[in-house]
Design a protein around this motif. Structure first.
Motif, PDB file in Angstrom:
ATOM      1  N   LEU A   1       0.935  -1.045  -0.116  1.00  0.00           N
ATOM      2  CA  LEU A   1      -0.082  -0.382  -0.202  1.00  0.00           C
ATOM      3  C   LEU A   1       0.890   1.133   0.165  1.00  0.00           C
ATOM      4  CD1 LEU A   1      -3.331   0.525   1.392  1.00  0.00           C
ATOM      5  CD2 LEU A   1      -1.635   2.372   1.946  1.00  0.00           C
ATOM      6  N   ILE A   2       0.186   1.966  -0.891  1.00  0.00           N
ATOM      7  CA  ILE A   2       1.273   3.405  -0.970  1.00  0.00           C
ATOM      8  C   ILE A   2       0.488   4.459  -0.476  1.00  0.00           C
ATOM      9  CG2 ILE A   2       2.691   4.495  -2.804  1.00  0.00           C
ATOM     10  CD1 ILE A   2       3.451   2.151  -4.208  1.00  0.00           C
ATOM     11  N   ALA A   3       0.852   5.435   0.170  1.00  0.00           N
ATOM     12  CA  ALA A   3       0.500   6.770   0.303  1.00  0.00           C
ATOM     13  C   ALA A   3       0.954   7.685  -0.884  1.00  0.00           C
ATOM     14  CB  ALA A   3       0.390   7.190   2.000  1.00  0.00           C
ATOM     15  N   LEU A   4       0.204   8.353  -1.763  1.00  0.00           N
ATOM     16  CA  LEU A   4       0.556   9.240  -2.458  1.00  0.00           C
ATOM     17  C   LEU A   4       0.082  10.268  -2.287  1.00  0.00           C
ATOM     18  CD1 LEU A   4       1.307   9.146  -5.882  1.00  0.00           C
ATOM     19  CD2 LEU A   4      -0.864   9.386  -6.086  1.00  0.00           C
ATOM     20  N   GLY A   5       1.804  11.188  -2.295  1.00  0.00           N
ATOM     21  CA  GLY A   5       0.662  12.882  -2.221  1.00  0.00           C
ATOM     22  C   GLY A   5       0.617  12.654  -0.341  1.00  0.00           C
ATOM     23  N   ALA A   6       0.690  14.411  -0.579  1.00  0.00           N
ATOM     24  CA  ALA A   6       0.661  15.114   1.205  1.00  0.00           C
ATOM     25  C   ALA A   6      -1.155  14.230   2.374  1.00  0.00           C
ATOM     26  CB  ALA A   6       0.955  16.803   0.997  1.00  0.00           C
ATOM     27  N   CYS A   7      -1.551  14.718   1.523  1.00  0.00           N
ATOM     28  CA  CYS A   7      -2.614  14.347   2.120  1.00  0.00           C
ATOM     29  C   CYS A   7      -3.039  12.634   2.694  1.00  0.00           C
ATOM     30  CB  CYS A   7      -3.555  14.563   0.966  1.00  0.00           C
ATOM     31  SG  CYS A   7      -4.239  16.075   0.308  1.00  0.00           S
ATOM     32  N   ALA A   8      -2.275  11.953   2.016  1.00  0.00           N
ATOM     33  CA  ALA A   8      -2.211  10.610   2.536  1.00  0.00           C
ATOM     34  C   ALA A   8      -0.974  10.651   3.219  1.00  0.00           C
ATOM     35  CB  ALA A   8      -2.225   9.700   0.836  1.00  0.00           C
ATOM     36  N   THR A   9       0.011  11.530   3.053  1.00  0.00           N
ATOM     37  CA  THR A   9       1.137  10.784   3.702  1.00  0.00           C
ATOM     38  C   THR A   9       1.217  11.689   4.646  1.00  0.00           C
ATOM     39  OG1 THR A   9       2.711  12.687   2.572  1.00  0.00           O
ATOM     40  CG2 THR A   9       2.941  10.208   1.760  1.00  0.00           C
ATOM     41  N   MET A  10       0.410  12.750   5.465  1.00  0.00           N
ATOM     42  CA  MET A  10       0.454  13.379   6.333  1.00  0.00           C
ATOM     43  C   MET A  10      -0.875  14.203   6.850  1.00  0.00           C
ATOM     44  SD  MET A  10       3.328  16.248   5.620  1.00  0.00           S
ATOM     45  CE  MET A  10       3.089  17.376   4.109  1.00  0.00           C
ATOM     46  N   GLY A  11      -1.689  13.736   5.897  1.00  0.00           N
ATOM     47  CA  GLY A  11      -2.856  14.768   6.147  1.00  0.00           C
ATOM     48  C   GLY A  11      -2.860  16.085   5.268  1.00  0.00           C
ATOM     49  N   GLY A  12      -1.679  16.465   5.013  1.00  0.00           N
ATOM     50  CA  GLY A  12      -1.526  17.095   4.299  1.00  0.00           C
ATOM     51  C   GLY A  12      -2.142  18.443   4.627  1.00  0.00           C
ATOM     52  N   LEU A  13      -2.977  18.883   3.484  1.00  0.00           N
ATOM     53  CA  LEU A  13      -3.517  20.829   4.187  1.00  0.00           C
ATOM     54  C   LEU A  13      -4.666  20.872   4.584  1.00  0.00           C
ATOM     55  CD1 LEU A  13      -2.688  23.429   2.268  1.00  0.00           C
ATOM     56  CD2 LEU A  13      -5.501  23.494   1.824  1.00  0.00           C
ATOM     57  N   ASN A  14      -4.987  19.749   4.397  1.00  0.00           N
ATOM     58  CA  ASN A  14      -6.597  18.977   5.182  1.00  0.00           C
ATOM     59  C   ASN A  14      -6.293  19.507   7.082  1.00  0.00           C
ATOM     60  OD1 ASN A  14      -7.677  18.819   2.224  1.00  0.00           O
ATOM     61  ND2 ASN A  14      -7.232  16.385   2.336  1.00  0.00           N
ATOM     62  N   LYS A  15      -5.131  19.076   7.118  1.00  0.00           N
ATOM     63  CA  LYS A  15      -5.126  19.352   8.602  1.00  0.00           C
ATOM     64  C   LYS A  15      -5.517  20.656   9.122  1.00  0.00           C
ATOM     65  CE  LYS A  15      -3.209  14.681   9.964  1.00  0.00           C
ATOM     66  NZ  LYS A  15      -1.887  14.059  10.491  1.00  0.00           N
ATOM     67  N   LEU A  16      -5.446  21.478   7.621  1.00  0.00           N
ATOM     68  CA  LEU A  16      -5.413  22.691   8.454  1.00  0.00           C
ATOM     69  C   LEU A  16      -6.955  22.840   9.516  1.00  0.00           C
ATOM     70  CD1 LEU A  16      -4.941  25.600   5.823  1.00  0.00           C
ATOM     71  CD2 LEU A  16      -3.869  25.749   7.894  1.00  0.00           C
TER      72      LEU A  16
ATOM     73  N   ASP B   1      -0.780   7.044   7.144  1.00  0.00           N
ATOM     74  CA  ASP B   1      -1.166   5.999   7.887  1.00  0.00           C
ATOM     75  C   ASP B   1      -1.035   5.717   9.595  1.00  0.00           C
ATOM     76  OD1 ASP B   1       0.522   8.214   8.892  1.00  0.00           O
ATOM     77  OD2 ASP B   1       2.102   7.411   8.936  1.00  0.00           O
ATOM     78  N   GLU B   2      -2.462   6.963  10.135  1.00  0.00           N
ATOM     79  CA  GLU B   2      -3.004   6.347  10.949  1.00  0.00           C
ATOM     80  C   GLU B   2      -4.146   6.187  10.695  1.00  0.00           C
ATOM     81  OE1 GLU B   2      -3.186  11.303  12.650  1.00  0.00           O
ATOM     82  OE2 GLU B   2      -2.343  11.674  10.475  1.00  0.00           O
ATOM     83  N   VAL B   3      -4.188   5.127  10.057  1.00  0.00           N
ATOM     84  CA  VAL B   3      -5.992   4.791   9.500  1.00  0.00           C
ATOM     85  C   VAL B   3      -5.260   2.971   9.802  1.00  0.00           C
ATOM     86  CG1 VAL B   3      -7.753   3.683   8.461  1.00  0.00           C
ATOM     87  CG2 VAL B   3      -7.056   6.994   9.559  1.00  0.00           C
ATOM     88  N   VAL B   4      -4.182   2.506   8.696  1.00  0.00           N
ATOM     89  CA  VAL B   4      -3.735   1.462   8.639  1.00  0.00           C
ATOM     90  C   VAL B   4      -2.337   1.762   8.166  1.00  0.00           C
ATOM     91  CG1 VAL B   4      -5.942   0.558   6.719  1.00  0.00           C
ATOM     92  CG2 VAL B   4      -3.689   1.537   5.477  1.00  0.00           C
ATOM     93  N   GLU B   5      -1.673   0.254   7.669  1.00  0.00           N
ATOM     94  CA  GLU B   5      -0.166   0.714   8.096  1.00  0.00           C
ATOM     95  C   GLU B   5       0.371   0.847   6.218  1.00  0.00           C
ATOM     96  OE1 GLU B   5       3.451  -3.225   7.772  1.00  0.00           O
ATOM     97  OE2 GLU B   5       1.470  -3.510   9.062  1.00  0.00           O
ATOM     98  N   VAL B   6       0.949   1.494   6.710  1.00  0.00           N
ATOM     99  CA  VAL B   6       1.963   2.466   4.760  1.00  0.00           C
ATOM    100  C   VAL B   6       2.930   1.639   4.181  1.00  0.00           C
ATOM    101  CG1 VAL B   6       1.662   4.209   4.019  1.00  0.00           C
ATOM    102  CG2 VAL B   6       0.402   4.011   4.728  1.00  0.00           C
TER     103      VAL B   6
END
Ligand SMILES: Cc1cc2nc3c(=O)[nH]c(=O)nc-3n(C[C@H](O)[C@H](O)[C@H](O)COP(=O)(O)OP(=O)(O)OC[C@H]3O[C@@H](n4cnc5c(N)ncnc54)[C@H](O)[C@@H]3O)c2cc1C
Ligand code: SF4
Ligand code: SF4
Ligand code: SF4
Lengths: 443, 343, 244, 278
Positions: free
Chosen positions: C79-94, C127-132
């Protein structure tokens, strides 16, 4: 053939357009016919609160990857309106180039990668890579030219970097502009080939029309009078096919054009102006400003027999091709103008102040409004965005209401296919207009 | 070899002719408010009055990234030979000294054909400094002038250039300058004056000892508190490594093509300040502390590399690291001088 | 050997990262030569429950999305996290910076803010929900880096992802450092791999690839002082993509 | 080699060798026997290493575990990362790229006539085996041979059959210990340093050869110091990150020394002024 039809297309998750299609027909009577937008809400208007004026375009760019340039541009303009910032003529011209690159990129992608498979009767562009390799390579080439143009002017392809309130952080060099011009000129023959390919299958566009109000921008900036950019994507007042030049609305009053309201079937808000729904997008722009199109664009329109006032939603795809030709020629015109004047370095200095500002630009898929208010430190205290896809939702519903009874005799598969194609024709956003409409039939 | 003078116009014509020939010409050009070496396509763009370039000309002998070999995946490999010829125009003496040092390092012991081929294909035209940069301290490092490595040495003596050919290659090039006249004694005197001025004045920071004293100084300074003090602010960003003309550490990575059957092995710049520079399997990092990495760079410049090249100090006083360090802690002179205070 | 089956899924995001895959242009044809793309809503109609590699774009903001991601995880070998939203929540974490998500709803939707389909929880990275297994950083991702990582995986190699800061690439490209203009730049603490397009385009790095493994944030205070900047200036930038 | 390189060899270009035998020594260590494609000379001395590569994956330094008295070359590779994982997936007949041999050697000449004590921690046995086998093949040249081996747990023991054979021999001593006890183990339990007192009387006049994980050195060297072993008689085999193997890339530097050229085998007395070494 069964008289019952149950279409349940679901799970299109995305800000600008993850949508569901639900149709229940019982004994030949339409019981339910809905275009639903259940996307995961992302609350951008809240996320800009407390952020500085020069971060706004970076944030709202992320509303949509494919129209990120339009979002950045409109936000930058709205901030400039709020802070009373002037933008140099040079910067304005360069921003036009940036904006054109996105129109070209988005339209080529939409018509070439997403609509074409419908017309060829395949499920994606993948089979076309082997059955129509030449055509696909030409589409790819036009797409790449558009992307290289974005990269040069905006700093990268998606989510532009160079936009900043007051101007641009970087100007292209004269040499780069010369190279760009050559690249654009070189792309014209390929674009014409792509047009011909689409023309050859244009009879696959469903014969469906509905009288519609079309809303778009209309050029008011004197700088562009008499140029190809009179066909406006970037400046002007809001006009509609219903007002006929009498009753155009200044951008600052966009909220009374959009008249947003919340409906139960959608997380996205819906819009209406003079009627119960309106359409925006390439066809709306065409219907309001076709006389300002470039020569090649006019030729393309003629090839398809597209005339000002065209009412069919499916013709939006054709209008996009027309605009592809237009933006290439309009870009070349702007490059010439820039080169004649010579590129001068600019440094932008901004002092924040309190104020509220509004702006509109035409995103590839329709008119886009943003407004912001800032406190005296330049921190955002309020924001409001209205995206073209939302403005088209109600119109899609109205189209459905007419289309379903007209075509339900063709049976479930054909009906579903037409409904999907209709949604795609609006190019609501890359995600919606793709073929992954997950259809379930309840028998 | 010859020493001649040419007018600036004559020199420009010469550069224009060179640019128009099929020869690749690289020269110093303005880049926004600064300067950088880049391929020259217009003789007017050449700026021999520059202060310092953002990156040193090492990027032409040891590029940021270069392909060493092409291979078949899990199979045999074939050397990729750099064979592009170029004229490198406007190298400052301190950068020339740095290239001379690298020449020595890449040819001693195991001979690095990739580096050396590149180097052999370059004709270097050094020009004496006209405008001192804000952080240069070449005077302290005895690198304000240089006496070897170049094919041509160019000195701006006001209205003209003194042009000295130092090699056959250089001589052949000088012959193509129309209107070159044999330098008169007065011209070479003027050149001497320029060079003497540089020897005295390229010194925005003053090293308070002879460069040759540095190895001994460092011998006793291993546990000096300055390493910890400075490195507290170190971002481990490696900027000081990247911009340094004498830093030559590299990484090697394999890249596979889309056919998944072929690919290439590439080397690219690395930096001893980067946090994982010495990490091995099991995540054991042999230089885990910022201070240890910070110290390592200054030791390499002042002691370790000199140990390999006859005591030549591997800092040529270009001052680039001083400007490049966002934390403003990388100044070698400041550190070496601090070490002396205690001693 | 049969080609690895790849499926691409999106959650809350702008889909700009998927667009970068499209932006591989001709290379897309190479990609579909070596893998079987079995599901990719953005580009094709087919769907499948059988795939080896799942590529996830977007962050997780709703219960139903978390469940869907868990199902995908259970089906995918990689499973690959693609892009900031997936890897770290990104801008949505604002939005996570607001104490009360209700306030957020009402700010956007007014009195309609209580409608059930507006239910979201705090934004989570995959990765806060499943293993990446792998992360492809950036907002948006860099198409060339994506291609490099995918090719590495396909030949069985652990992909190379830099753990050094953006400054490394920025300096290698001879950009003029933003600090020389007394501007805040996050480059010294943000993971490289993007080739520093922002400083190259005349502005600061705003951190879309996330922090390096070991950022020296303690140094920030003193360093900002040296440029007449404040730590608050730095935080203002950092919050955009690196909110918690 | 190509025309434009002045007849000089490309020092980075590997030559292909074929895997002729492979077997897992335990859960993580793979043993491979290699033959050079097309034959040809390959001279090495115990203690040296080669750069092993799989084109497309990468390259890493690996110690030679065989003795030059053998045919071909033997390596032991622990599965820790990108390259080693791929090598673990390889079969007999597959090929590895090899450069080298590189680095310093064990004191095979100067140790002649002297007693040898090998202190091995875990995978540290791998390079030491080269010298041990060499010494056994030239048995008359050396005095007593003592091998101390510490392994983390029973399952990770390497070269078990070979150790058993060595154990049988009258002309050498093998002492083994494992860090944690195990049902099938009735030997010594404890870290490798616990074996040192058992051979203490032997130590001062022996050549001591030490190889193991980074943390092991400090403790072994302390024990040896206590046993009054002169530092000139101790040889340590060190590992560092390494990219080129030929003294250019800078990764393996320990202060002014390069592990790839000055090492990996160092005489401990030479490391006195090299604080980063241990
Ligand atoms: C002289 C010498 C002899 C050796 N002999 C042997 C031997 O006989 N047998 C043996 O098995 N090993 C030996 N090694 C060790 C071996 O070279 C390393 O384990 C090697 O890194 C394995 O390569 P890899 O590509 O599989 O691992 P890699 O994928 O390179 O990485 C393995 C680990 O190293 C670290 N690492 C590597 N690269 C990076 C990076 N870019 N950033 C951060 N961390 C990184 C990480 O912790 C990673 O998990 C020897 C080393 C030396 C110097
Ligand atoms: S250490 Fe600094 S001053 Fe010295 S040569 Fe390197 S970059 Fe220049
Ligand atoms: S440039 Fe400065 S902050 Fe960056 S690694 Fe070097 S010393 Fe540290
Ligand atoms: S601009 Fe930013 S990324 Fe570039 S060197 Fe400066 S701090 Fe680093």
């Amino acid at each position: 053939m069964s008289k019952d039809i149950n279409i349940n297309v679901h799970h299109l998750t995305r800000v600008e357009g993850h949508g569901n299609i639900v149709v229940n027909i019982k004994d030949g009577t339409v019981e339910k016919c809905e275009w639903q937008v259940p996307e995961a809400p992302r609350f951008f208007e809240a996320m800009v609160r407390g952020r500085r004026y020069d971060d706004i375009q970076t944030i709202v760019s992320r509303i949509c990857g494919i129209c990120s340039i339009s979002h950045s541009l409109v936000a930058t303009k709205a901030v400039e309106d709020a802070l009373d910032l002037e933008v140099s003529e040079q910067a304005d011209l360069v921003r036009h180039l940036m904006h054109y690159s996105e129109q070209l990129q988005s339209h080529v992608l939409h018509v070439g990668y997403l609509v074409a498979p419908d017309l060829f009767g395949v499920k994606s562009v993948v089979p076309l890579t082997t059955s129509a390799t030449d055509a696909v390579l030409k589409i790819v080439k036009c797409h790449r030219v558009a992307n290289q143009m974005s990269k040069l002017i905006a700093g990268r392809i998606t989510h532009p970097i160079t936009l900043t309130p007051g101007g641009l952080t970087k100007m292209p060099t004269e040499q780069e502009l010369l190279d760009l011009k050559a690249m654009l000129a070189d792309c014209v023959p390929d674009l014409v080939e792509v047009v011909k390919v689409v023309l050859s299958v244009a009879d696959q566009l469903p014969p469906f029309e509905r009288d519609t109000e079309y809303v778009s921008l209309k050029q008011t900036n004197p700088l562009y009078k008499g140029t190809l950019s009179e066909y406006s994507f970037y400046h002007g007042d809001i006009t509609s096919t219903d007002v006929n030049g009498d009753g155009d609305m200044p951008v600052s009053k966009w909220e009374s054009v959009a008249n947003e309201y919340v409906v139960a079937q959608s997380t996205a808000k819906w819009c209406k102006w003079h009627r119960d729904a309106y359409a925006s997008g390439a066809l709306a722009r065409f219907n309001n400003q076709a006389e300002f199109l470039s020569p090649l664009a006019k030729t393309v329109a003629d090839m398809f027999g597209l005339k000002k006032g065209a009412p069919g939603p499916f013709m939006n795809n054709v209008a996009q091709l027309v605009e592809c030709a237009h933006v290439v020629e309009a870009s070349i015109e702007i490059i010439d103008k820039l080169l004649t004047k010579g590129i001068k370095p600019e440094k932008v200095k901004v002092s924040p102040k309190a104020g509220r500002g509004h702006a509109a630009v035409e995103a590839p898929r329709g008119i886009l409004f943003h407004s912001y208010e800032f406190d005296k430190n330049g921190e955002c205290v309020w924001g409001n965005c209205c995206i073209p896809t939302n403005q088209n939702h109600a119109n899609i519903q109205k189209d459905f209401d007419k289309l379903v009874p007209e075509f339900m005799h063709e049976g479930e598969d054909a009906l579903r296919q037409k409904m999907e194609m209709l949604v795609r024709a609006y190019d609501p956003c890359i995600s919606c207009s793709t073929h992954m409409l997950n259809v379930e039939f309840v028998k | 070899m010859s020493v001649s003078t040419v007018t600036k116009e004559q020199f420009k014509s010469f550069v224009a002719a060179l640019v128009n020939s099929d020869q690749k010409v690289v020269g110093v050009q303005a880049k926004d408010d600064k300067f950088a070496f880049g391929e020259l396509t217009d003789a007017d763009a050449l700026r021999l009055d520059y202060d310092v370039t953002i990156l040193p000309p090492k990027k032409y002998v040891l590029p940021q990234k270069e392909t060493l070999m092409n291979f078949e995946v899990a199979g045999a490999a074939k050397t990729v030979c750099p064979d592009e010829k170029m004229v490198l125009l406007g190298v400052h003496p301190y950068d020339m000294v740095a290239i001379n040092q690298m020449d020595e390092l890449f040819s001693q012991g195991e001979y690095d054909t990739h580096y050396m081929n590149r180097r052999d294909n370059i004709t270097i035209i050094v020009c004496d400094v006209v405008t001192p940069s804000e952080n240069v301290f070449a005077s302290s490092m005895n690198t304000a002038t240089c006496d070897s490595g170049y094919d041509i040495l160019l000195t701006d003596i006001g209205d003209r250039f003194v042009v000295e050919a130092a090699t056959e290659k250089g001589e052949a090039l000088v012959k193509t300058i129309n209107g070159a006249k044999e330098a008169a004694a007065a011209d070479t005197d003027k050149r001497k004056a320029v060079q003497e001025k540089n020897i005295a004045s390229l010194n925005k920071h003053t090293l308070e000892c002879k460069p040759s004293d540095l190895p001994d100084l460092l011998e006793k300074a291993y546990d000096h508190p300055v390493w910890e003090e400075k490195a507290k602010l170190c971002y481990s960003c490696g900027s000081c490594n990247q911009v340094c003309p004498t830093c030559y550490c590299f990484d090697v990575q394999d890249e596979v093509n889309w056919d998944l059957k072929t690919g290439s092995r590439c080397r690219s710049w690395d930096g001893c300040l980067l946090s994982n520079f010495a990490t091995v399997a099991g995540n054991h990092n042999f230089r885990e502390n910022r201070a240890d990495r910070f110290r390592h760079r200054l030791y390499r410049k002042g002691k370790y590399v000199p140990g390999k090249i006859d005591g030549q100090i591997a800092c040529v006083g270009c001052g680039r690291c001083i400007s490049a360090c966002t934390s403003k802690i990388a100044n070698p002179v400041e550190i070496y001088n601090t070490l002396m205070e205690k001693a | 050997m049969s080609k690895p089956r790849v499926a691409i899924f999106d959650f809350a995001c702008c889909e700009g990262c998927q667009l970068q895959i499209v932006n591989l242009e001709e290379e897309i044809l190479n990609l579909i030569d070596v893998v079987d793309v079995v599901e990719w809503r953005e580009a094709m109609s087919e769907q499948s429950h059988e795939y080896d590699i799942a590529i996830i774009e977007g962050s997780i903001t709703r219960e139903e999305d978390a469940k869907r991601l868990e199902v995908i995880r259970s089906r995918a070998k990689i499973l690959i996290a693609l892009g900031a939203c997936a890897t770290m929540g990104g801008l949505n974490k604002l939005k996570n910076n607001f104490d009360d998500l209700n306030e957020v709803r009402e700010c956007v939707y007014g009195k309609d803010g209580q409608m059930p389909h507006l239910n979201t929880f705090k934004t989570k990275a995959c990765d806060e929900v499943v293993e990446v297994d792998f992360k492809i950083h950036g907002c948006p991702i860099d198409a060339a880096e994506f291609a490099q990582i995918i090719r590495s995986l396909l030949v069985g190699k652990t992909p190379f992802v830099p753990d050094y800061p953006v400054c490394v690439e920025c300096k290698a490209n001879e950009n003029i450092c933003r600090y020389e203009y007394d501007e805040v730049c996050l480059g010294p603490i943000i993971r490289a791999g993007c080739n520093a397009p922002c400083p190259a385009a005349g502005r600061e790095c705003f951190g879309c690839r996330g922090l390096v493994d070991n950022p020296n944030v303690e140094a920030a205070q003193e360093v900002m002082d040296k440029y007449n900047l404040t730590v608050d200036d730095l935080k203002q930038k950092l919050v955009l993509f690196n909110s918690k | 080699m190509c025309e434009c390189c002045n007849g000089k060899k490309d020092i980075y270009l590997p030559e292909l060798w074929t895997i002729t035998k492979r077997r897992m020594l335990n859960g993580t260590e793979l043993f491979v026997h290699l033959e050079k494609d097309g034959g040809g000379d390959f001279d090495y001395i115990p203690g040296q290493f080669v750069e092993v590569s799989v084109a497309g994956i990468g390259e890493a330094p690996i110690s030679i575990s065989s003795s030059p008295t053998q045919k071909g070359m033997e390596l032991v590779i622990r599965n820790v990362g990108a390259l080693t994982k791929v090598i673990h997936g390889m079969e007999v007949g597959d090929k590895l790229g090899i450069r080298g041999p590189y680095g310093s050697t064990y004191p095979i000449e100067s140790a002649k006539g002297k007693d040898l004590v090998f202190v091995c921690g875990g995978i540290g046995l791998v390079p030491q085996r080269s010298f041990i086998r060499y010494a056994l093949d030239h048995r008359a040249d050396y005095g007593d041979i003592t091998v101390l081996i510490g392994t983390k747990c029973h399952d990770m023991r390497l070269f078990r059959e070979e150790l058993a054979m060595w154990d049988e021999r009258k002309d050498m001593t093998v002492l083994e210990t494992i860090d944690e006890g195990h049902d099938c183990w009735n030997g010594n339990v404890g870290v490798v340093t616990t074996l040192i007192p058992k051979v203490e009387s032997h130590l001062p006049n022996s050549q001591i050869l030490v190889c193991g994980p980074p943390i092991m050195y400090k403790f072994v060297l302390m024990a040896l110091a206590e046993a009054k072993v002169p530092e000139e008689n101790i040889f340590v085999n060190l590992e560092r990150r390494m990219k080129c193997g030929v003294g250019k890339c800078g990764h393996c530097q320990i202060n002014e020394l390069y592990v790839c050229q000055d090492g990996p085998v160092f005489r401990y007395s030479d490391l006195a002024s090299v604080p980063e070494a241990i």
